[in-house]
Enzyme design. Sequence first.
Site, PDB file in Angstrom:
ATOM      1  N   LYS A 177       2.637 -15.295   3.208  1.00  0.00           N
ATOM      2  CA  LYS A 177       2.798 -16.114   1.995  1.00  0.00           C
ATOM      3  C   LYS A 177       4.302 -16.273   1.765  1.00  0.00           C
ATOM      4  CE  LYS A 177       1.243 -18.364  -1.516  1.00  0.00           C
ATOM      5  NZ  LYS A 177       0.488 -19.629  -1.419  1.00  0.00           N
ATOM      6  N   ASP A 202      -6.618  -6.889   4.231  1.00  0.00           N
ATOM      7  CA  ASP A 202      -7.731  -6.291   3.476  1.00  0.00           C
ATOM      8  C   ASP A 202      -8.623  -7.395   2.911  1.00  0.00           C
ATOM      9  OD1 ASP A 202      -9.190  -4.264   2.017  1.00  0.00           O
ATOM     10  OD2 ASP A 202      -8.137  -4.968   0.234  1.00  0.00           O
ATOM     11  N   TYR A 256       0.790  -1.233   0.000  1.00  0.00           N
ATOM     12  CA  TYR A 256       0.000   0.000   0.000  1.00  0.00           C
ATOM     13  C   TYR A 256       0.822   1.282   0.000  1.00  0.00           C
ATOM     14  CZ  TYR A 256      -4.620  -2.087   0.689  1.00  0.00           C
ATOM     15  OH  TYR A 256      -5.799  -2.755   0.514  1.00  0.00           O
ATOM     16  N   ASP A 314      -3.567 -18.385   1.547  1.00  0.00           N
ATOM     17  CA  ASP A 314      -4.554 -19.169   0.788  1.00  0.00           C
ATOM     18  C   ASP A 314      -5.234 -20.188   1.709  1.00  0.00           C
ATOM     19  OD1 ASP A 314      -2.072 -20.399   0.953  1.00  0.00           O
ATOM     20  OD2 ASP A 314      -2.094 -21.204  -1.082  1.00  0.00           O
ATOM     21  N   ASP A 362     -12.703  -8.912   4.274  1.00  0.00           N
ATOM     22  CA  ASP A 362     -13.969  -8.951   3.526  1.00  0.00           C
ATOM     23  C   ASP A 362     -14.566 -10.353   3.626  1.00  0.00           C
ATOM     24  OD1 ASP A 362     -13.707  -6.286   2.726  1.00  0.00           O
ATOM     25  OD2 ASP A 362     -14.359  -6.693   0.676  1.00  0.00           O
TER      26      ASP A 362
HETATM   27  C1  IPM Z   1     -10.536  -1.118   3.379  1.00  0.00           C
HETATM   28  C2  IPM Z   1     -10.714  -0.620   1.966  1.00  0.00           C
HETATM   29  C3  IPM Z   1      -9.507   0.255   1.612  1.00  0.00           C
HETATM   30  C4  IPM Z   1      -8.270  -0.630   1.704  1.00  0.00           C
HETATM   31  C5  IPM Z   1      -9.600   0.965   0.261  1.00  0.00           C
HETATM   32  C6  IPM Z   1     -10.837   1.818   0.146  1.00  0.00           C
HETATM   33  C7  IPM Z   1      -8.369   1.786  -0.046  1.00  0.00           C
HETATM   34  O1  IPM Z   1     -10.877  -1.687   1.105  1.00  0.00           O
HETATM   35  O2  IPM Z   1     -10.461  -0.285   4.295  1.00  0.00           O
HETATM   36  O3  IPM Z   1     -10.489  -2.332   3.573  1.00  0.00           O
HETATM   37  O4  IPM Z   1      -7.904  -1.299   0.731  1.00  0.00           O
HETATM   38  O5  IPM Z   1      -7.661  -0.654   2.759  1.00  0.00           O
HETATM   39 MG    MG Z   2     -11.037  -3.559   2.093  1.00  0.00          MG
END
Ligand code: IPM
Ligand code: MG
Length: 365
Positions: free
Chosen positions: A196, A252, A137, A228, A256
Site C-alpha cells: 500500500k 493475514d 505485528y 485493496d 482469510d
Molecule cells: C493467523 C491468525 C493470527 C495472525 C492471530 C491468531 C494472531 O489470524 O495466523 O492468521 O494474525 O497472524
Molecule cells: Mg489470520
Amino acid sequence: MKTYRIGVIPGDGIGPEVVREGLKVLGAVATVEGFALDLTEYPYSGAHYLETGELVPPQVIDEWRQLDAIYLGAIGHPDVEPGLVERSVILGLRFGLDLYINLRPIRLYAEHLCPLKGKTPADVDLVVVRENTEGMYTQIGGIFKKGTADEIAVVEGLYTRKGTERAIRYAFELARRRAAQRGSAGRPARVTMVDKANAIRPQDIWTRTFAEVGAEYPDVEQEHAYVDAACMWLVKNPEWFDVVVTANLFGDILTDLGAAIQGGMGIAASGNIHPGKTSMFEPIHGSAPKYAGRNVACPLGAIAAAAMMLETLGETVAAARIERAIERLLTSGRIPSVDAHSGLSTSCVGDMVTEEVLKTEVLAI
Ligand code: IPM
Ligand code: MG
C-alpha cells in the site's frame, strides 16, 4: 529408520480435535512410507493459562529449536484477554524461532467448493508468501493516557531491508519451483507483490527491494498490486495470481479471503517457516469455541498443514499422498463440504483421509 521429532500443541477449542485427526493421518503415511514420528505434546493454550497462569516459558522456546517441526491446532479462549495467549504461543514461535515466511497455499480442490461463479480448480491455485516477523505485528507501540479523553494509541509498522528481501527472494524461488513442476506447457512463473505504498510511503522499501531482487529473476513475470485492488482481483480473477508476496498484516487479511475462495476456513493450511530450521505448521482457522467438543469441525485444514510439514521435512511422497487423498475425497463428493455442517464428524473425516492415503493408486498423481 528416519525419525522426526515433532512438538505438538493441540491448543484450544477445536484445536485438539483437528490435531488428533492430523496425527492419525500422519501415523498412517509414516507407516506406509517408512519413517517414524517422535511426538512431544505441549499444553500451552488459553485453557492451560486459565488453569495454571502459565504462558510459554523462554526455555521451552529453546527446547522447540531442537525439534524437527511443530504442529499446532488453534489458540484462543473466550475467557482470556484477546491476544494474550496468541502472542505467547503463535507470535512467540514466529518471533522466537524467526519463522520469517508464512506460507499459505490457496488451492481449490474441487469446483463445487468455490463460492465464485464459474471458477474451477485451474483458476484458484496460488500461494501467498506472507512476511511473518515484522510489519504491524512487532508489538512496538502502546497506549498513553488510557481511558481518558486524551488517550493516544500508537502502533509502528516496521519493515527492514533484510526482512523484506528474504520474503521476496523466497517468493521468487517458490515461483520458479512451481513453474518447473507445471512444466513447459503450464503457465509461466509470476510473482505479484502486494503493498500500500501509495498511502503508506515507507512501504516504498517493498517497491525498491522487489525491483532489485526481481532483476535477478528475469524468467519470472513480475506484477504489483495495491492491497485493496488485490482483494478485488482475488475475487474477480484469482487465476491472475501465482505467487503473492506481501507484508505481515496484508498477508493475514488476504489469506482469510483466500481461504474463502478455496472453500472455507476448514480447508486452509499454513506453514510458518525458517528454511532449514524448525518450522511450525497449523490450520489457518481459529479455535472456533462454538464447535469445540462436538466432533463436528472440519479437520482438513489441519491435515493439509500436516502435509505441508512433511513436504518441508523432505517427505514429499508422503505429503503428496495426503494432498491427493484430500483432493479425491472432495472431488468425488465423499466429503461434501469443508465446514462444520458436512454431516460427517471430525473423526470420520480423519478416518476417511487415513484410509484414502493408504490406497496405492493415490500415488498416480
Ligand atoms: C493467523 C491468525 C493470527 C495472525 C492471530 C491468531 C494472531 O489470524 O495466523 O492468521 O494474525 O497472524
Ligand atoms: Mg489470520
